[in-house]
Design a protein around this motif. Structure first.
Motif, PDB file in Angstrom:
ATOM      1  N   PRO A  19       0.777  -1.075   0.183  1.00  0.00           N
ATOM      2  CA  PRO A  19       0.112   0.014  -0.071  1.00  0.00           C
ATOM      3  C   PRO A  19       0.874   1.369   0.136  1.00  0.00           C
ATOM      4  N   GLY A  20       0.778   2.249  -0.732  1.00  0.00           N
ATOM      5  CA  GLY A  20       1.241   3.299  -1.081  1.00  0.00           C
ATOM      6  C   GLY A  20       2.651   3.435  -1.600  1.00  0.00           C
ATOM      7  N   ARG A  21       3.162   2.396  -2.112  1.00  0.00           N
ATOM      8  CA  ARG A  21       4.283   1.994  -2.776  1.00  0.00           C
ATOM      9  C   ARG A  21       4.285   1.462  -4.082  1.00  0.00           C
ATOM     10  N   PRO A  22       4.958   2.005  -5.075  1.00  0.00           N
ATOM     11  CA  PRO A  22       4.701   1.450  -6.427  1.00  0.00           C
ATOM     12  C   PRO A  22       5.413  -0.048  -6.689  1.00  0.00           C
ATOM     13  N   ASP A  23       5.020  -0.596  -7.461  1.00  0.00           N
ATOM     14  CA  ASP A  23       5.298  -2.140  -7.731  1.00  0.00           C
ATOM     15  C   ASP A  23       7.237  -2.031  -7.477  1.00  0.00           C
ATOM     16  N   ALA A  24       7.489  -3.255  -6.763  1.00  0.00           N
ATOM     17  CA  ALA A  24       9.295  -3.405  -6.569  1.00  0.00           C
ATOM     18  C   ALA A  24       9.554  -3.859  -7.932  1.00  0.00           C
ATOM     19  N   SER A  25      10.692  -2.946  -8.135  1.00  0.00           N
ATOM     20  CA  SER A  25      11.114  -3.171  -9.678  1.00  0.00           C
ATOM     21  C   SER A  25      12.630  -2.739  -9.368  1.00  0.00           C
ATOM     22  N   LEU A  26      13.346  -3.491 -10.251  1.00  0.00           N
ATOM     23  CA  LEU A  26      15.008  -2.943 -10.502  1.00  0.00           C
ATOM     24  C   LEU A  26      14.975  -2.554 -11.580  1.00  0.00           C
ATOM     25  N   ALA A  27      16.026  -1.546 -11.778  1.00  0.00           N
ATOM     26  CA  ALA A  27      16.519  -1.060 -13.148  1.00  0.00           C
ATOM     27  C   ALA A  27      17.805  -1.862 -13.611  1.00  0.00           C
ATOM     28  N   LEU A  28      17.752  -1.714 -14.916  1.00  0.00           N
ATOM     29  CA  LEU A  28      19.339  -2.142 -15.451  1.00  0.00           C
ATOM     30  C   LEU A  28      19.463  -0.980 -16.174  1.00  0.00           C
ATOM     31  N   ASN A  29      20.727  -0.050 -15.974  1.00  0.00           N
ATOM     32  CA  ASN A  29      21.255   0.992 -16.533  1.00  0.00           C
ATOM     33  C   ASN A  29      22.243   0.901 -17.371  1.00  0.00           C
ATOM     34  N   VAL A  30      22.349   1.847 -18.357  1.00  0.00           N
ATOM     35  CA  VAL A  30      23.797   1.734 -18.957  1.00  0.00           C
ATOM     36  C   VAL A  30      24.591   2.979 -18.682  1.00  0.00           C
ATOM     37  N   ASN A  31      25.634   2.767 -18.230  1.00  0.00           N
ATOM     38  CA  ASN A  31      26.728   3.669 -17.753  1.00  0.00           C
ATOM     39  C   ASN A  31      27.877   4.195 -18.700  1.00  0.00           C
ATOM     40  N   TRP A  32      28.442   5.341 -18.643  1.00  0.00           N
ATOM     41  CA  TRP A  32      29.484   5.438 -19.617  1.00  0.00           C
ATOM     42  C   TRP A  32      30.295   6.697 -18.664  1.00  0.00           C
ATOM     43  N   HIS A  33      31.636   6.773 -19.185  1.00  0.00           N
ATOM     44  CA  HIS A  33      32.550   7.856 -18.754  1.00  0.00           C
ATOM     45  C   HIS A  33      32.336   9.169 -19.615  1.00  0.00           C
TER      46      HIS A  33
END
Lengths: 309, 309
Positions: B269-283
């Motif tokens: 209740p009161g929280r969005p779905d539990a989810s994980l992100a996959l991110n792309v990172n670079w310098h």
DNA sequence: GGCCGGTAATACGTGTTGCCTATCATAGTC
DNA sequence: GACTATGATAGGCAACACGTATTACCGGCC
């Protein structure tokens, strides 16, 4: 166009990643180097370096080009070294036209010594008759030619390498063969009525003429029964009883053939011993330093001696 | 130093063997060309050409150097072309740090499309945990990193690639497993008393923290029974009944393991779905043009969607 | 045999360019 | 906030690559 100067400058900058230090290594001032690299990048059409005020780094394309710069200078330097060795006569290729060398021990020994002394020189041996050798020499297809005496154009230089006796090759069952068994010279005039086998005149006019002249001096014109281009074939014909043949001593040294015996010729009165020369010839305008080297070795090996039996 | 200008000039002279024609081909006057060749020979230290008044010919060393001149310019030209393609982003190498890609169909599809579109680009994939990826990125060892959310230094740029649900992995014989069989979400709070297996915090602090926070929100601190670095190992522990685990949906897509069932989590209740992100990172300072290309393709492939189950 | 055409080398002037010194601009440092 | 380190810019000079004019020489030809 990218000059090698720019490559050298770029390499040092890429190695140092610092214009001042790179300029010092190049014995020049930093501004000139900045300009040079800027010019390089303008010509390349892409940025090879990223410069912030504090640091210099290669771009991926710059890294790729650095490899190229190294490879280019390496290719050039190695090639200059190689060409210098060619100019110094310690590398390169020497193309030699020869008769069959089988019996010419001193020549073979020279070739072996030459190869050992100058391992970077490729020796290219091509066996061909004298007349063809001369054509090849004039056409620049070969550097030196080991051949019989021949009328030469003025651009061809010649030196005698060695001389060898002319022998008479007889079938074993020939009446004259008993002289051979006793190692006694035979008189060529005694064979005036015999059938002869000869090599074709066209392959070596000088050689052919010399043998004919020898017969004339002995008082007859040989009755040529058959011709054969190769001396081995010629001796095969002798063995089969088709006739007798005049051959250079070298072939007797290298080829023992059943059914053939070799006899020395008795000297004719008022004429020196019958002998054939092996000469080395080359084109006067051929600048290969290997030619002189080869000839010098050849002469010191043979000292113009008569080939022993 | 031998400049490429001299090489080009020498090549044309060697090809033409005629200074006037060569000069015409080079769009210059004959005397200048004579001087240039003379300078080249002076620097080489040997004569590359023999000039009579009537004709020009290569010396053997000149012939050797001609090969070098061709090879040098070929090396340079080919290298410039290659470097240009690198600068244009159609050649080179892209080094990618990733988590295990097994479940990430859109990423795998991007890699396949990238390889097909840019066959001259070498893709270098290195699987490593998120924390290690960040180090590699900062050190310049890799160009891009596909990893979990993490606290990033300012020089690292990041974009979300996709999100995926967090699932609860249960042993088949666990009391909660019947919910899984009916595809019904489970309430995480119901597992407050269960034993948990987790990945070590050090490998992915962000990921670890997110899972812990999820449990906190559900009203408990998980009782961590065991840690395992690899998700496959972790699920093995679950299968053996050692505990339950929170895992990204991607692992459930790529790995079906006897003895383990996956359950979606009921939203709190009161929280969005539990989810994980996959991110792309670079310098930020990495200038490789391939990075932007890769990221663009990645985003157009995934459109930031949530990974379907 | 002298003349002419063809060819490369030499002499000398000029414009380009590579390098120099001096200075500027900027970012990180004490 | 001054200082230091670093690369870029500006302007001048000298070396050198190139051009024009000429010379030197060889062969072929009338």
């Amino acid at each position: 166009m990218i000059e090698t100067r720019l490559l050298r400058q770029f390499i040092v900058v890429a190695e140092e990643l610092h214009f001042h230090r790179a300029a010092a290594r190049l014995h020049m001032a930093q501004p000139a180097l900045s300009q040079a690299i800027a010019k390089l990048e303008a010509r390349l059409g892409f940025a090879a370096l990223t410069r912030s005020r504090r640091s210099v780094a290669l771009t991926p394309a710059g890294r790729a080009f650095l490899e190229t710069a190294y490879a280019t200078l390496d290719t050039l330097d190695a090639g200059i070294g190689r060409a210098r060795r060619v100019a110094d006569g310690v590398a390169g290729r020497l193309t030699i036209a020869t008769l069959s060398l089988a019996g010419y021990t001193p020549v073979l020994e020279t070739l072996r010594a030459f190869r050992r002394a100058l391992p970077e020189v490729e020796l290219d041996l091509r066996e061909m008759p004298s007349a063809r050798q001369l054509e090849a020499l004039v056409a620049g297809e070969v550097d030196v030619a080991l051949m019989r005496e021949l009328a030469l154009p003025a651009v061809i230089e010649t030196r005698q390498v060695l001389t060898e006796a002319i022998l008479l090759a007889l079938p074993t069952d020939h009446p004259g063969a008993k002289s051979a068994a006793s190692n006694e010279p035979v008189a060529l005039g005694d064979f005036a009525e015999s059938d002869f086998v000869f090599t074709p005149r066209a392959l070596g006019p000088g050689y052919h003429h010399q043998l004919m002249a020898l017969c004339q001096a002995a008082g007859f014109t040989p009755n040529i029964q058959q011709e054969a281009a190769q001396l081995t074939t010629l001796l095969g014909l002798v063995a089969s009883g088709l006739g007798v043949a005049l051959v250079p001593a070298s072939i007797a040294r290298s080829l023992r053939l059943d059914g053939v015996v070799f006899c020395a010729l008795a000297p004719l009165p008022g004429r020196p011993d019958a002998s054939l020369a092996l000469n080395v010839n080359w084109h006067r305008e051929n600048t290969s330093p290997l030619i002189e080297d080869f000839i010098t070795r050849l002469k010191s090996q043979t000292r113009n001696e008569t080939l022993p039996l």
